[in-house]
Design a protein around this motif. Structure first.
Motif, PDB file in Angstrom:
ATOM      1  N   MET A 103      33.056  57.988   0.082  1.00 46.47           N
ATOM      2  CA  MET A 103      32.859  59.144  -0.781  1.00 46.47           C
ATOM      3  C   MET A 103      32.221  60.256   0.058  1.00 46.47           C
ATOM      4  O   MET A 103      31.312  59.995   0.834  1.00 46.47           O
ATOM      5  N   GLU A 104      32.688  61.467  -0.088  1.00 42.88           N
ATOM      6  CA  GLU A 104      32.131  62.545   0.724  1.00 42.88           C
ATOM      7  C   GLU A 104      30.994  63.252   0.007  1.00 42.88           C
ATOM      8  O   GLU A 104      30.819  63.096  -1.195  1.00 42.88           O
ATOM      9  N   VAL A 106      27.916  62.729   0.008  1.00 45.26           N
ATOM     10  CA  VAL A 106      26.779  61.926  -0.461  1.00 45.26           C
ATOM     11  C   VAL A 106      26.081  61.314   0.758  1.00 45.26           C
ATOM     12  O   VAL A 106      26.648  61.240   1.846  1.00 45.26           O
ATOM     13  N   ARG A 107      24.831  60.896   0.530  1.00 45.14           N
ATOM     14  CA  ARG A 107      24.069  60.311   1.627  1.00 45.14           C
ATOM     15  C   ARG A 107      24.325  58.804   1.709  1.00 45.14           C
ATOM     16  O   ARG A 107      24.722  58.180   0.727  1.00 45.14           O
ATOM     17  N   GLU A 110      22.668  56.766  -0.865  1.00 48.07           N
ATOM     18  CA  GLU A 110      23.230  56.926  -2.210  1.00 48.07           C
ATOM     19  C   GLU A 110      24.467  56.055  -2.404  1.00 48.07           C
ATOM     20  O   GLU A 110      24.664  55.451  -3.458  1.00 48.07           O
ATOM     21  N   ILE A 111      25.296  56.021  -1.376  1.00 51.25           N
ATOM     22  CA  ILE A 111      26.545  55.259  -1.515  1.00 51.25           C
ATOM     23  C   ILE A 111      26.242  53.751  -1.524  1.00 51.25           C
ATOM     24  O   ILE A 111      26.896  52.977  -2.230  1.00 51.25           O
ATOM     25  N   LYS A 113      23.400  52.484  -2.641  1.00 47.67           N
ATOM     26  CA  LYS A 113      22.803  52.232  -3.956  1.00 47.67           C
ATOM     27  C   LYS A 113      23.920  52.068  -5.001  1.00 47.67           C
ATOM     28  O   LYS A 113      23.850  51.206  -5.871  1.00 47.67           O
ATOM     29  N   LEU A 114      24.958  52.888  -4.867  1.00 49.66           N
ATOM     30  CA  LEU A 114      26.096  52.768  -5.783  1.00 49.66           C
ATOM     31  C   LEU A 114      26.726  51.384  -5.666  1.00 49.66           C
ATOM     32  O   LEU A 114      26.976  50.711  -6.673  1.00 49.66           O
ATOM     33  N   ASP A 117      24.471  48.877  -7.298  1.00 49.80           N
ATOM     34  CA  ASP A 117      24.456  48.973  -8.761  1.00 49.80           C
ATOM     35  C   ASP A 117      25.735  48.438  -9.388  1.00 49.80           C
ATOM     36  O   ASP A 117      25.733  47.959 -10.517  1.00 49.80           O
ATOM     37  N   MET A 157      28.542  48.126   2.399  1.00 53.77           N
ATOM     38  CA  MET A 157      29.137  48.102   1.059  1.00 53.77           C
ATOM     39  C   MET A 157      29.759  46.742   0.749  1.00 53.77           C
ATOM     40  O   MET A 157      29.720  46.272  -0.377  1.00 53.77           O
TER      41      MET A 157
END
Lengths: 319, 246
Positions: A103-104, A106-107, A110-111, A113-114, A117, A157
């Protein structure tokens, strides 16, 4: 970080447990191109398996089918006894794709954490960052990373939760030697926790060093399936080379026992032999005096070429 | 899923170029179109002045621009680059993806609506009751979600170079048929009947009813909710199906 050699053997890992992955008579074509032909594969808990093959051998198609990103034309693909989609929803599978960009805007944190989650059995974000070695770049924007850093984010990821299978498609593409070693170090820790790992690669030395089982794909078919040592043995020959003074006695050399291949260039003789001891012995008995004698096993690379060449020749002969 | 929504909203806000043009475009159009026109005479049988009618039209039009064209292009690009393939390998359900995309679109539309309203009030002297301003903002904002869902669906149905022309055709077709550019009262009667069932027409209809001080029409509301369900459902289905083939 150093990579310590794992002491597991294929046989130890293969014992016990329901199959992690099972392909039964799977076929997949794109138009006239048969990407995967009658594929039958079973993977077991704890195995580290390399899917080896040249470009176009069907590695990526096989992984897409395995992950449910494509559906087979016929046959069944099961993960942990269920469909790929169910297995993913249950958080049993982590995957790192070759083509999957991130994903562009974003830090890194953050990615990750996604990913955590969204994972039903996630680890804490900081732990995932740490394990993938990306804590220092956690505040960087994802689209500002180098190729190797991006790969490590993808690896994070794929390992955001307690997966039982990790799938990697050419994971070290774009990494330098150090990153590659760090990467496989991290991968070994995953394997040592009892996870099954399946990775596609065309780096033979990686398959040789890391996998305890190698599946060689060629034109969508399984050409060989066994430990790296078994595959090398299957290719059969070892190579012998030496120099001779004077005229090369070609006719006599061709009569050598256990000969699988002979080539001569200048004064150098190169032989592939099924029984190098017998071959070398016979060379001396001919009264020859070989200099710079070398006897070596075929590398996995040569074994691989030998196996795929043989398959291509067979196919050609059958036509 | 909440993380994805937050992240989609955050990265839209970080995309300054996209935000800037999405805000500027509708207000410039509004000021240009209403510049040369005698703005206080009623248009057709709408009982609304030109400045007022076009305020809602352009606020709606602007909202649709960013959510329909912007969304579909961004999504098609993400698909091409493979991010959605990666996302497919998580436990995220299809409706989660669509919701996040709609939410990130809504972040852009709210300020773009407010800017059009502010310039209508400041430059064109448009005056409305407080409840009307609030109701208009809420209605146009909520209504834009219908088109955001359509944008997601187009981003999934089309690929590569086809996305922009398809989005543009849908966008101009809907805008014109819905009477956002010229009031649909000028349409021939057969076209008027078709236009009544176009989502943009219902969308503008809700806004115009509020401007007249009427209760928004139930039919328009039903039409819009119906389209929202269809578009969002299609988008979620396409998201789930997509990666099998791309």
């Amino acid at each position: 970080m150093t990579t310590t050699a794992s002491t597991f053997t294929g046989d130890e890992r293969r014992t016990g447990g329901a199959p992690v992955v099972s392909f039964a008579n799977v076929n997949k074509s794109y138009g006239a191109v048969q990407a995967v032909a009658d594929l039958n594969i079973e993977l077991h808990p704890g195995e580290t398996v390399a899917l080896l093959g040249p470009n176009g051998a069907g590695k990526s198609s096989t992984l897409d089918l395995l992950l449910g990103l494509r559906n087979p034309d016929s046959g069944t693909v099961r993960l942990f006894g269920t469909t790929p989609q169910r297995a993913i929803e249950q958080g049993k599978v982590g995957a790192m794709l070759q083509s999957g960009s991130l994903m562009e805007e974003v830090r890194v944190r953050e990615i990750i954490k996604l990913a955590c989650d969204l994972h039903p059995r996630a680890y804490p974000v900081e732990q995932v960052l740490e394990q993938a070695g990306i804590t220092e770049i956690a505040d960087r924007l994802v689209n500002k990373l180098s190729g190797g850093q991006e790969q490590r984010v993808r690896f994070a990821m794929a390992t955001a939760g307690a997966n039982e299978l990790i799938v990697l498609d050419e994971p070290t593409t774009g990494m330098d030697v150090t990153s590659r070693q760090q990467f496989w170090g991290a991968m070994r820790r995953q394997a040592d926790e009892g996870r099954a790992i399946l990775f596609a690669t065309h780096y033979l030395e990686e398959a040789d060093a890391i996998a305890d089982r190698v599946i060689v794909l060629h034109r969508g078919r399984v050409l060989a399936d066994g430990s790296a040592a078994e595959i090398k043995a299957r290719a059969g020959a070892r190579k012998i080379s030496f120099d001779l003074d004077g005229e090369l006695p070609e006719a006599e050399l061709r009569q050598l026992p256990a000969l699988a291949g002979l080539s001569m260039a200048g004064r150098t003789v190169r032989i592939q032999s099924h029984d190098p001891d017998a071959t070398v012995h016979a060379v001396y008995r001919l009264g020859l005096y070989p200099r710079n004698l070398e006897v070596a096993g075929l590398g996995l690379e040569q074994a691989f070429i030998a196996i795929t060449d043989a398959a291509t020749a067979e196919e050609g002969g059958a036509r | 899923m909440n993380t994805l929504i937050k992240l989609e909203v955050a990265r839209t806000l970080r995309n300054k170029k996209f935000m800037f043009f999405s805000l500027l475009y509708p207000v410039l159009l509004y000021l240009m179109i209403s510049a040369g026109v005698k703005t206080d005479s009623p248009v057709g049988d709408t009982k609304l002045s030109f400045a007022l009618l076009y305020m809602v039209s352009m606020a709606s039009f602007g909202a649709i621009t960013s959510v329909l064209v912007g969304n579909s292009e961004r999504i098609a690009k993400e698909r091409e680059k493979g991010w959605t393939r990666q996302l497919r390998l998580t436990a995220l359900p299809g409706h989660g993806y669509v919701l996040a995309k709609i939410a990130s679109a809504a972040v852009v539309t709210l300020p773009s609506i407010l800017v059009v309203f502010a310039s209508a009030a400041a430059v064109k002297g448009v005056r409305l009751e407080t409840w009307q301003w609030l109701a208009l903002t809420g209605t146009i904002w909520a209504g834009s979600c219908v088109f955001a869902a359509l944008g997601v669906a187009i981003g999934y149905a089309a690929t590569g170079d086809a996305v922009r022309p398809i989005a543009m055709i849908v966008y101009f077709g809907l805008s014109i048929l819905g009477g956002l550019w010229f009031p649909s009262t000028r349409f021939p009667s057969w076209l008027k009947h078709i236009a009544e069932y176009v989502p943009t027409h219902a969308y503008a209809g809700l806004g115009q009813a509020i401007e007249r001080g009427d209760t928004p029409g139930g039919k328009d509301l039903v039409i819009l909710v119906g389209y929202l369900l269809i578009f969002a459902g299609a988008a979620a289905w396409l998201y789930r199906r997509d990666t099998h083939k791309s």
